[in-house]
Scaffold this active site. Structure first.
Site, PDB file in Angstrom:
ATOM      1  CG  ASP A 170      -6.028  -4.335  -3.890  1.00  0.00           C
ATOM      2  OD1 ASP A 170      -6.185  -3.358  -3.209  1.00  0.00           O
ATOM      3  OD2 ASP A 170      -4.735  -4.921  -4.018  1.00  0.00           O
TER       4      ASP A 170
ATOM      5  CB  SER B   8      -1.131   0.064   1.116  1.00  0.00           C
ATOM      6  OG  SER B   8      -2.054   0.964   1.197  1.00  0.00           O
TER       7      SER B   8
ATOM      8  CG  HIS C  88      -5.487  -2.436   0.173  1.00  0.00           C
ATOM      9  ND1 HIS C  88      -4.914  -2.166  -1.150  1.00  0.00           N
ATOM     10  CD2 HIS C  88      -4.917  -1.485   1.006  1.00  0.00           C
ATOM     11  CE1 HIS C  88      -3.983  -1.016  -0.781  1.00  0.00           C
ATOM     12  NE2 HIS C  88      -4.037  -0.799   0.524  1.00  0.00           N
TER      13      HIS C  88
END
Length: 294
Positions: free
Chosen positions: A241, A103, A273
């Protein structure tokens, strides 16, 4: 939860925190998300990465859980964090190592590789696209899949800046359970990680939540620079995601211009995610297969 680990003093006098797991010769430095997240939600790695072959290094960035928490918002910017990673690398005496960023950590890994890739054996960009505008576009598409009245309500609340509104938070959690982590209930490590999120760092750089980016990295864009990363790369994305599968595929295409067949893409069909939790077997099997080819 178990912590231990060691503290590293930065050139600015503040301390960050690292913890090494495993005794293997191949080193993997993990960059957590957020910004302002922490290592806790990444502890699933030690369940899947062979400890006799690899050493996984958890690392809480400045402002995060186990690191120092300076009261200075000028510290919370992409460039300073990139230089912090290099300071950590030097302190740990890492060279020819793997850098894995998830991320926000994926953004940081891109930034690091663009300046310091001579120290890397490879880079893993996990669940992160190459620009914040691309991320926002996909997030808005995901949000627009909600009932029209919920979308309208969210936008009304956002226009008033009332992000703590109870109904707004309930809708937000619906999105999080679809696209951030699909497990029900969330693992304890994920819950603990969110409980220790540094709101100051997160709000300064990201904004109020995952679906509304107003922070100082809102214009970040590295699409046109990806071809300059020449070390082997692995890009990872979940089918559900908060990042677009199409974007991650395009990232792979651009990265492979320089690194060729040593670069790969991994799509976790059941993952969101946090694919390393909700599609863990797929995530780690593809990660280990790529590592084994290097």
């Amino acid at each position: 939860m178990e912590q231990e680990g060691e503290r590293i003093q930065l050139s600015n006098g503040y301390h960050v925190w690292v913890k090494r797991v495993g005794t293997g010769a191949k080193k993997i430095l993990l960059l957590h998300g957020g910004p302002g997240g922490n290592y806790l939600y990444m502890t699933s790695f030690e369940q899947y990465i062979p400890k006799d072959e690899y050493q996984v290094i958890y690392y809480d960035q400045l402002g995060s859980y186990m690191a120092d928490h300076p009261d200075d918002v000028s510290l919370w910017n992409v460039e300073r964090f990139r230089e912090e990673v290099e300071e950590v690398r030097k302190a740990l005496q890492l060279d020819d190592f793997y850098l894995l960023g998830h991320s926000w950590g994926g953004m940081l890994a891109i930034e690091y590789a663009l300046k310091y890739q001579n120290h890397l054996k490879g880079v893993i960009i996990s669940n992160m696209t190459a620009s914040i505008p691309s991320y926002v576009k996909h997030m808005n598409m995901l949000r627009d899949c909600l009932p029209a009245d919920e979308v309208a309500f969210m936008r009304e609340i956002e226009s008033r800046g009332e992000y703590s509104n109870e109904k707004y938070q309930q809708i937000m959690m619906k999105l999080y359970h679809r696209h951030v982590c699909r497990l029900d209930p969330w693992p304890e490590a994920v819950m603990e990680s969110f409980n220790h999120l540094s709101q100051v760092v997160y709000n300064t750089m990201q904004g109020p939540n995952e679906f509304l980016v107003t922070g100082n990295f809102k214009d970040w864009d590295r699409w046109d620079d990806l071809h300059r990363i020449t070390v082997p790369s692995l890009t990872i994305v979940g089918r559900h995601d908060t990042m677009s599968v199409e974007d991650i595929t395009e990232m792979h295409n651009r990265l492979s211009q320089a690194s060729g067949e040593k670069s790969r893409i991994a799509i976790c069909e059941e993952g969101s995610h946090m694919s390393h939790w909700d599609d863990a077997s797929n995530y780690f099997s593809q990660l280990l297969a790529w590592l084994g080819r290097q």
